[in-house]
Design a protein around this motif. Structure first.
Motif, PDB file in Angstrom:
ATOM      1  N   ALA A  29      -1.790   8.118   0.035  1.00 61.69           N
ATOM      2  CA  ALA A  29      -1.388   6.783  -0.487  1.00 61.69           C
ATOM      3  C   ALA A  29      -0.075   6.879  -0.999  1.00 61.69           C
ATOM      4  O   ALA A  29       0.537   7.865  -1.481  1.00 61.69           O
ATOM      5  CB  ALA A  29      -2.343   6.617  -1.546  1.00 61.69           C
ATOM      6  N   PRO A  30       0.506   5.694  -1.046  1.00 62.82           N
ATOM      7  CA  PRO A  30       2.162   5.538  -1.535  1.00 62.82           C
ATOM      8  C   PRO A  30       1.983   5.977  -3.051  1.00 62.82           C
ATOM      9  O   PRO A  30       0.941   5.985  -3.799  1.00 62.82           O
ATOM     10  CB  PRO A  30       2.294   4.033  -1.501  1.00 62.82           C
ATOM     11  CG  PRO A  30       1.224   3.457  -0.619  1.00 62.82           C
ATOM     12  CD  PRO A  30      -0.060   4.599  -0.557  1.00 62.82           C
ATOM     13  N   PRO A  31       3.191   6.377  -3.318  1.00 60.22           N
ATOM     14  CA  PRO A  31       3.490   6.659  -4.633  1.00 60.22           C
ATOM     15  C   PRO A  31       3.467   5.360  -5.690  1.00 60.22           C
ATOM     16  O   PRO A  31       3.426   4.362  -5.176  1.00 60.22           O
ATOM     17  CB  PRO A  31       4.843   7.375  -4.817  1.00 60.22           C
ATOM     18  CG  PRO A  31       5.510   6.659  -3.691  1.00 60.22           C
ATOM     19  CD  PRO A  31       4.517   6.409  -2.605  1.00 60.22           C
TER      20      PRO A  31
ATOM     21  N   TRP B 121      -0.322  10.082 -11.157  1.00 54.55           N
ATOM     22  CA  TRP B 121      -0.690  10.036  -9.955  1.00 54.55           C
ATOM     23  C   TRP B 121      -0.032  10.786  -9.002  1.00 54.55           C
ATOM     24  O   TRP B 121      -0.797  11.506  -8.034  1.00 54.55           O
ATOM     25  CB  TRP B 121      -0.256   8.467  -9.653  1.00 54.55           C
ATOM     26  CG  TRP B 121      -0.487   8.132  -8.289  1.00 54.55           C
ATOM     27  CD1 TRP B 121       0.221   7.954  -7.148  1.00 54.55           C
ATOM     28  CD2 TRP B 121      -1.819   7.956  -7.596  1.00 54.55           C
ATOM     29  NE1 TRP B 121      -0.435   7.512  -5.945  1.00 54.55           N
ATOM     30  CE2 TRP B 121      -1.689   7.652  -6.279  1.00 54.55           C
ATOM     31  CE3 TRP B 121      -3.002   7.951  -8.173  1.00 54.55           C
ATOM     32  CZ2 TRP B 121      -2.679   7.138  -5.366  1.00 54.55           C
ATOM     33  CZ3 TRP B 121      -4.268   7.995  -7.264  1.00 54.55           C
ATOM     34  CH2 TRP B 121      -4.028   7.647  -5.933  1.00 54.55           C
TER      35      TRP B 121
ATOM     36  N   ARG C 111     -15.385   6.450  -8.672  1.00 50.22           N
ATOM     37  CA  ARG C 111     -15.953   7.302  -7.643  1.00 50.22           C
ATOM     38  C   ARG C 111     -15.712   8.795  -7.800  1.00 50.22           C
ATOM     39  O   ARG C 111     -16.704   9.734  -7.796  1.00 50.22           O
ATOM     40  CB  ARG C 111     -15.222   7.082  -6.445  1.00 50.22           C
ATOM     41  CG  ARG C 111     -15.433   7.938  -5.285  1.00 50.22           C
ATOM     42  CD  ARG C 111     -16.877   7.892  -4.694  1.00 50.22           C
ATOM     43  NE  ARG C 111     -16.905   8.872  -3.590  1.00 50.22           N
ATOM     44  CZ  ARG C 111     -16.956  10.133  -3.743  1.00 50.22           C
ATOM     45  NH1 ARG C 111     -16.724  10.775  -5.056  1.00 50.22           N
ATOM     46  NH2 ARG C 111     -17.075  11.001  -2.805  1.00 50.22           N
TER      47      ARG C 111
ATOM     48  N   THR D 167      -0.925   0.927  -3.598  1.00 48.37           N
ATOM     49  CA  THR D 167      -1.143   2.313  -3.566  1.00 48.37           C
ATOM     50  C   THR D 167      -2.718   2.558  -3.612  1.00 48.37           C
ATOM     51  O   THR D 167      -3.163   3.161  -2.727  1.00 48.37           O
ATOM     52  CB  THR D 167      -0.564   2.761  -4.944  1.00 48.37           C
ATOM     53  OG1 THR D 167       0.646   2.878  -4.990  1.00 48.37           O
ATOM     54  CG2 THR D 167      -1.148   4.468  -5.094  1.00 48.37           C
TER      55      THR D 167
ATOM     56  N   ASP E  79     -14.944  13.826  -1.048  1.00 51.85           N
ATOM     57  CA  ASP E  79     -14.928  14.499   0.201  1.00 51.85           C
ATOM     58  C   ASP E  79     -13.476  14.593   0.848  1.00 51.85           C
ATOM     59  O   ASP E  79     -12.571  14.024   0.226  1.00 51.85           O
ATOM     60  CB  ASP E  79     -15.922  13.817   1.001  1.00 51.85           C
ATOM     61  CG  ASP E  79     -15.794  12.363   1.294  1.00 51.85           C
ATOM     62  OD1 ASP E  79     -14.595  11.873   0.980  1.00 51.85           O
ATOM     63  OD2 ASP E  79     -16.526  11.811   1.847  1.00 51.85           O
TER      64      ASP E  79
ATOM     65  N   ILE F   8      -6.243   3.445  -0.579  1.00 50.79           N
ATOM     66  CA  ILE F   8      -7.235   4.144  -0.552  1.00 50.79           C
ATOM     67  C   ILE F   8      -8.796   3.636  -0.679  1.00 50.79           C
ATOM     68  O   ILE F   8      -9.646   3.728   0.005  1.00 50.79           O
ATOM     69  CB  ILE F   8      -7.407   4.839  -2.132  1.00 50.79           C
ATOM     70  CG1 ILE F   8      -5.884   5.766  -2.214  1.00 50.79           C
ATOM     71  CG2 ILE F   8      -8.646   5.628  -2.398  1.00 50.79           C
ATOM     72  CD1 ILE F   8      -5.777   6.310  -3.577  1.00 50.79           C
TER      73      ILE F   8
ATOM     74  N   VAL G 226     -12.362  13.002   3.294  1.00 54.18           N
ATOM     75  CA  VAL G 226     -11.829  11.616   3.603  1.00 54.18           C
ATOM     76  C   VAL G 226     -11.095  11.170   2.257  1.00 54.18           C
ATOM     77  O   VAL G 226      -9.977  10.451   2.274  1.00 54.18           O
ATOM     78  CB  VAL G 226     -12.721  10.832   3.905  1.00 54.18           C
ATOM     79  CG1 VAL G 226     -12.305   9.384   4.298  1.00 54.18           C
ATOM     80  CG2 VAL G 226     -13.418  11.335   5.188  1.00 54.18           C
ATOM     81  N   LEU G 227     -11.477  11.236   1.182  1.00 53.24           N
ATOM     82  CA  LEU G 227     -11.208  10.672  -0.327  1.00 53.24           C
ATOM     83  C   LEU G 227     -10.030  11.582  -0.556  1.00 53.24           C
ATOM     84  O   LEU G 227      -8.882  10.790  -0.955  1.00 53.24           O
ATOM     85  CB  LEU G 227     -12.172  10.553  -1.237  1.00 53.24           C
ATOM     86  CG  LEU G 227     -11.459   9.989  -2.502  1.00 53.24           C
ATOM     87  CD1 LEU G 227     -11.056   8.617  -2.332  1.00 53.24           C
ATOM     88  CD2 LEU G 227     -12.731   9.750  -3.410  1.00 53.24           C
TER      89      LEU G 227
ATOM     90  N   ALA H 254      -7.107  10.340   1.723  1.00 49.31           N
ATOM     91  CA  ALA H 254      -6.658   9.002   1.422  1.00 49.31           C
ATOM     92  C   ALA H 254      -5.757   9.159   0.095  1.00 49.31           C
ATOM     93  O   ALA H 254      -4.622   8.356  -0.070  1.00 49.31           O
ATOM     94  CB  ALA H 254      -8.053   8.244   1.211  1.00 49.31           C
ATOM     95  N   ILE H 255      -6.173   9.969  -0.934  1.00 48.40           N
ATOM     96  CA  ILE H 255      -5.181  10.090  -2.199  1.00 48.40           C
ATOM     97  C   ILE H 255      -4.047  10.595  -1.923  1.00 48.40           C
ATOM     98  O   ILE H 255      -3.057  10.070  -2.321  1.00 48.40           O
ATOM     99  CB  ILE H 255      -6.148  10.858  -3.217  1.00 48.40           C
ATOM    100  CG1 ILE H 255      -7.508  10.154  -3.923  1.00 48.40           C
ATOM    101  CG2 ILE H 255      -5.023  11.119  -4.385  1.00 48.40           C
ATOM    102  CD1 ILE H 255      -8.301  10.866  -4.708  1.00 48.40           C
TER     103      ILE H 255
ATOM    104  N   THR I 289     -11.908   4.356   1.534  1.00 50.84           N
ATOM    105  CA  THR I 289     -12.944   5.228   1.091  1.00 50.84           C
ATOM    106  C   THR I 289     -13.923   4.810  -0.268  1.00 50.84           C
ATOM    107  O   THR I 289     -14.737   5.493  -0.219  1.00 50.84           O
ATOM    108  CB  THR I 289     -12.118   6.593   0.358  1.00 50.84           C
ATOM    109  OG1 THR I 289     -11.271   5.833  -0.209  1.00 50.84           O
ATOM    110  CG2 THR I 289     -11.426   7.280   1.592  1.00 50.84           C
ATOM    111  N   LEU I 290     -13.512   3.787  -0.915  1.00 54.84           N
ATOM    112  CA  LEU I 290     -14.328   3.441  -1.926  1.00 54.84           C
ATOM    113  C   LEU I 290     -15.587   2.510  -1.729  1.00 54.84           C
ATOM    114  O   LEU I 290     -15.154   1.511  -0.851  1.00 54.84           O
ATOM    115  CB  LEU I 290     -13.448   2.836  -3.148  1.00 54.84           C
ATOM    116  CG  LEU I 290     -12.259   3.965  -3.540  1.00 54.84           C
ATOM    117  CD1 LEU I 290     -11.439   3.101  -4.524  1.00 54.84           C
ATOM    118  CD2 LEU I 290     -13.071   5.112  -4.169  1.00 54.84           C
TER     119      LEU I 290
ATOM    120  N   LEU J 229     -11.664   3.876  -8.139  1.00 61.87           N
ATOM    121  CA  LEU J 229     -11.254   5.289  -7.503  1.00 61.87           C
ATOM    122  C   LEU J 229     -11.886   5.914  -8.867  1.00 61.87           C
ATOM    123  O   LEU J 229     -12.391   6.989  -8.429  1.00 61.87           O
ATOM    124  CB  LEU J 229      -9.960   5.351  -7.509  1.00 61.87           C
ATOM    125  CG  LEU J 229      -9.386   6.679  -7.259  1.00 61.87           C
ATOM    126  CD1 LEU J 229     -10.028   7.429  -5.880  1.00 61.87           C
ATOM    127  CD2 LEU J 229      -7.740   6.752  -7.128  1.00 61.87           C
TER     128      LEU J 229
END
Lengths: 65, 208
Positions: free
Chosen positions: B47-49, B63, B30, A24, B37, A28, B39-40, B43-44, A32-33, B27
Motif C-alpha cells: 500500500a502507499p505510504p 504505518w 481485521r 493508502t 493471511d 488495502i 494476501v493481507l 496488501a499492507i 482484503t477487508l 483494517l
C-alpha cells in the motif's frame, strides 16, 4: 458545538497527521477487508476464520421467520 | 441539541478523510480479530505510504514500520504469535476484551451497557459469533459503521461518545501490553500503529 470551523480544523488535523490517506487504506480495503455492505466471500484464513459475510448470512437466516 | 429538522432520508456523504478513518478501523478490526493471511500482509506491504506534515509524523512512521514488518512476515509465524498472546478469554497473555481495562470488577456491567448501546444502533452479535462484544476488533467494527453514518453533528457525537466510553481508556494498556510481550514481533507493529491511530482519533474527536 460542531460548526464549519471545527470541521475544517478537524479535517486539517487529520490530513496533517496522514490519517486522511484515503488512497493508502483504500488500496488495502478493496482487496482484503470484509465490508459490511459487501457480501463477496473472501478467502478465509485458517484458524478462527472470522468472516463478516458469513455473519451477515447467519444474520439473514435469523430474520427468516 | 440544535433543534433543527434534519432530513434523515438525505444520502449519507462521507468525506475522504472519514472514508479513510472507516477503512483504518476496518483494517484494525481485521488485524485484531485474527492473524493476517499472506494476501493481507502483501496488501499492507504494497500500500502507499501515509504522508504527514512536519511534527505530526507518528502515525505515518508507525504505518511505515507496519508495512516493513508485513513485507518480512511469515503468516504462519504471525498466526502462532497471535494465538500465543491474544487468544483465550480470561487466560490470554494479553486480553483483547476492553472491559478488562475499563473496570477492576463488574466487567459484566460494561458488557451489558455496550450490548444495549449496540442494540440501539441496530448492531449485535449474530449467528455463530461467540465472542463477547467488548473484543477490541468488534469495537473497531462499530466505529467503522458509525463513521459510515456520515459526519453530521449527531453522528459525530455518537462516534465521540462510543470511542470515549469504550476505546479511549483501553487502547493504551492493550497496545502497550502487546508491544511489551516477549512473544510478539509483527503484532508489536500492529499495536504501535493501533496506538498511533487511536491517538489521532482521540485528538480529532476531542475537537468536536
Amino acid at each position: 458545538m460542531s460548526n464549519s470551523r471545527t470541521r475544517t480544523s478537524r479535517r486539517n488535523f487529520l490530513l496533517a497527521v496522514g490519517a486522511g490517506g484515503a488512497a493508502t487504506v483504500a488500496a488495502i480495503g478493496a482487496k482484503t477487508l470484509p465490508q459490511a455492505e459487501d457480501t463477496n466471500v473472501k478467502k478465509a484464513p485458517q484458524g478462527s476464520g472470522y468472516r463478516v459475510s458469513e455473519h451477515i448470512r447467519n444474520y439473514y437466516r435469523t430474520t427468516l421467520v | 441539541m440544535t433543534g433543527e429538522a434534519t432530513p434523515h432520508a438525505a444520502p449519507v456523504e462521507v468525506a475522504p478523510e472519514d472514508q479513510a478513518r472507516a477503512e483504518f478501523y476496518a483494517l484494525l478490526g481485521r488485524l485484531w480479530y485474527a492473524a493476517p493471511d499472506q494476501v493481507l500482509l502483501d496488501a499492507i506491504a504494497n500500500a502507499p505510504p501515509l504522508t504527514a506534515e512536519g511534527a505530526h509524523g507518528a502515525l505515518a512512521e508507525a504505518w511505515r514500520q507496519l508495512q516493513a514488518a508485513a513485507a518480512a512476515a511469515d503468516p504462519a509465524a504471525v498466526a502462532d504469535e497471535y494465538d500465543a498472546v491474544l487468544v483465550g478469554v480470561g487466560k490470554a497473555e494479553v486480553t483483547p476484551y476492553v472491559s478488562h481495562y475499563l473496570v477492576e470488577t463488574g466487567r459484566e456491567r460494561v458488557l451489558v451497557a455496550l450490548r444495549d448501546e449496540m442494540a440501539e444502533l441496530g448492531l449485535g452479535r449474530v449467528g455463530a459469533t461467540h465472542e463477547p462484544e467488548d473484543h477490541f476488533a468488534a469495537l473497531c467494527e462499530v466505529m467503522r459503521h458509525l463513521v459510515g453514518e456520515g459526519a453530521g453533528d449527531a453522528a459525530m457525537q455518537q462516534q465521540k461518545n462510543f470511542f470515549t466510553r469504550y476505546m479511549n481508556r483501553a487502547y493504551n494498556p492493550l497496545t502497550d501490553q502487546v508491544t511489551a510481550s516477549s512473544k510478539t514481533s509483527f503484532y508489536k507493529h500492529v499495536a504501535r500503529f493501533t496506538k498511533a491511530f487511536c491517538d489521532v482519533e482521540a485528538a480529532s474527536l476531542d475537537m468536536l
